[in-house]
Design a protein around this motif. Structure first.
Motif, PDB file in Angstrom:
ATOM      1  N   GLN A   1       0.841  -1.194   0.000  1.00 34.67           N
ATOM      2  CA  GLN A   1       0.000   0.000   0.000  1.00 34.67           C
ATOM      3  C   GLN A   1       0.878   1.247   0.000  1.00 34.67           C
ATOM      4  OE1 GLN A   1      -3.270   0.223  -0.222  1.00 34.67           O
ATOM      5  NE2 GLN A   1      -3.600  -1.998  -0.222  1.00 34.67           N
ATOM      6  N   PRO A   2       0.442   2.300  -0.689  1.00 32.92           N
ATOM      7  CA  PRO A   2      -0.781   2.430  -1.474  1.00 32.92           C
ATOM      8  C   PRO A   2      -0.684   1.714  -2.822  1.00 32.92           C
ATOM      9  CG  PRO A   2       0.509   4.426  -1.658  1.00 32.92           C
ATOM     10  CD  PRO A   2       1.231   3.554  -0.675  1.00 32.92           C
TER      11      PRO A   2
ATOM     12  N   HIS B   1       4.351   6.978   8.314  1.00 34.59           N
ATOM     13  CA  HIS B   1       3.980   5.965   9.306  1.00 34.59           C
ATOM     14  C   HIS B   1       2.463   5.854   9.468  1.00 34.59           C
ATOM     15  CE1 HIS B   1       8.091   5.260  10.855  1.00 34.59           C
ATOM     16  NE2 HIS B   1       7.548   4.168  11.324  1.00 34.59           N
ATOM     17  N   GLN B   2       1.720   6.713   8.777  1.00 30.04           N
ATOM     18  CA  GLN B   2       0.267   6.705   8.886  1.00 30.04           C
ATOM     19  C   GLN B   2      -0.341   5.762   7.850  1.00 30.04           C
ATOM     20  OE1 GLN B   2      -0.661   8.528  11.537  1.00 30.04           O
ATOM     21  NE2 GLN B   2       1.523   9.043  11.623  1.00 30.04           N
ATOM     22  N   PRO B   3      -1.517   5.181   8.161  1.00 29.73           N
ATOM     23  CA  PRO B   3      -2.246   4.396   7.148  1.00 29.73           C
ATOM     24  C   PRO B   3      -2.581   5.306   5.972  1.00 29.73           C
ATOM     25  CG  PRO B   3      -3.146   4.046   9.341  1.00 29.73           C
ATOM     26  CD  PRO B   3      -2.202   5.199   9.451  1.00 29.73           C
ATOM     27  N   PRO B   4      -2.630   4.798   4.741  1.00 29.78           N
ATOM     28  CA  PRO B   4      -2.538   3.389   4.354  1.00 29.78           C
ATOM     29  C   PRO B   4      -1.141   2.978   3.881  1.00 29.78           C
ATOM     30  CG  PRO B   4      -3.318   4.643   2.494  1.00 29.78           C
ATOM     31  CD  PRO B   4      -3.006   5.645   3.581  1.00 29.78           C
TER      32      PRO B   4
ATOM     33  N   SER C   1       2.436   1.318   3.520  1.00 27.55           N
ATOM     34  CA  SER C   1       3.065   0.085   3.995  1.00 27.55           C
ATOM     35  C   SER C   1       4.111   0.404   5.059  1.00 27.55           C
ATOM     36  CB  SER C   1       3.734  -0.663   2.839  1.00 27.55           C
ATOM     37  OG  SER C   1       2.760  -1.194   1.970  1.00 27.55           O
ATOM     38  N   PRO C   2       4.252  -0.463   6.068  1.00 30.63           N
ATOM     39  CA  PRO C   2       5.226  -0.214   7.136  1.00 30.63           C
ATOM     40  C   PRO C   2       6.645   0.021   6.630  1.00 30.63           C
ATOM     41  CG  PRO C   2       3.760  -2.007   7.753  1.00 30.63           C
ATOM     42  CD  PRO C   2       3.458  -1.673   6.322  1.00 30.63           C
TER      43      PRO C   2
END
Length: 204
Positions: A32-33, A96-99, A101-102
């Motif tokens: 993601q994204p 570090h925020q959604p969405p 990827s880590p």
């Protein structure tokens, strides 16, 4: 050629290159994204790791806090590096925020840590920031290769990163911008930050 290499792979440009490769050239590494929306990642990275630090350094020069934009003297480096560290930290927070990827957030966190360490070391010694940048790049592709996250494509990027690191270090030495110790220390610091961050995350 040495000047061209130094400019093309300036430490403030390297993050944008790395995120482009990870987002568009290594299928499956980032979930993601979606591919169509990954321009947002590049916009955040380019804005926070190049545009803002470059504008900040330009402002320092404009107001007489710096003698040159080249920052060849160690005493000229702390303020630009501090501005860069703050800006890099802003990008790390956003990624570090959604969405996202880590991996994207961790990459940016590692780059922020590398800038901070470069800042602290530069208070006493002129470590090569170019070396830190290409060292971190090599460390990232080495990690992706060892974990088989990028497949065979990751191996080619790893080899390219190794050749690039040697070329950039050679360029910095040719320009007499650093001693061999400063250049190799920068490379080692970049690689160590990646390894240290991975080990730290794995131990949590």
């Amino acid at each position: 050629m040495a000047t061209a290499l130094s400019l093309a792979f300036h430490p403030l440009l390297v993050p944008s290159y790395l995120f482009y490769v990870v987002c568009y050239q290594l299928p499956g590494v980032v979930a993601q994204p979606a591919v169509a929306d990954r321009w947002i990642v590049l916009a955040v990275v380019f804005g926070f790791t190049f545009l803002l630090p470059a504008l900040g350094t330009g402002a320092l020069y404009w107001f007489g806090r710096l003698d040159s934009l080249l920052l060849r003297e160690r005493a000229q480096r702390p303020l630009p590096l501090l501005l860069a560290a703050i800006s890099f930290a802003g990008a790390a927070f956003l990624l570090h925020q959604p969405p996202f990827s880590p991996l994207l957030g961790r990459m940016m966190l590692g780059m922020t840590l590398a800038v901070l360490l470069t800042l602290f070391i530069s208070l006493r010694w002129k470590i090569s920031a170019h070396g830190v940048g290409v060292g971190g790049s090599f460390g990232l592709f080495l990690l992706l290769h060892l974990t088989n996250a990028a497949g065979w494509a990751g191996l080619w990027w790893l080899l390219a990163a190794a050749l690039l690191a040697l070329a950039v270090l050679s360029a910095r030495l040719t320009l007499d911008a650093h001693t061999p110790a400063q250049a190799w220390a920068g490379l080692g610091l970049g690689i160590s930050v990646v390894i240290g961050l991975v080990l730290g995350v794995a131990s949590v």
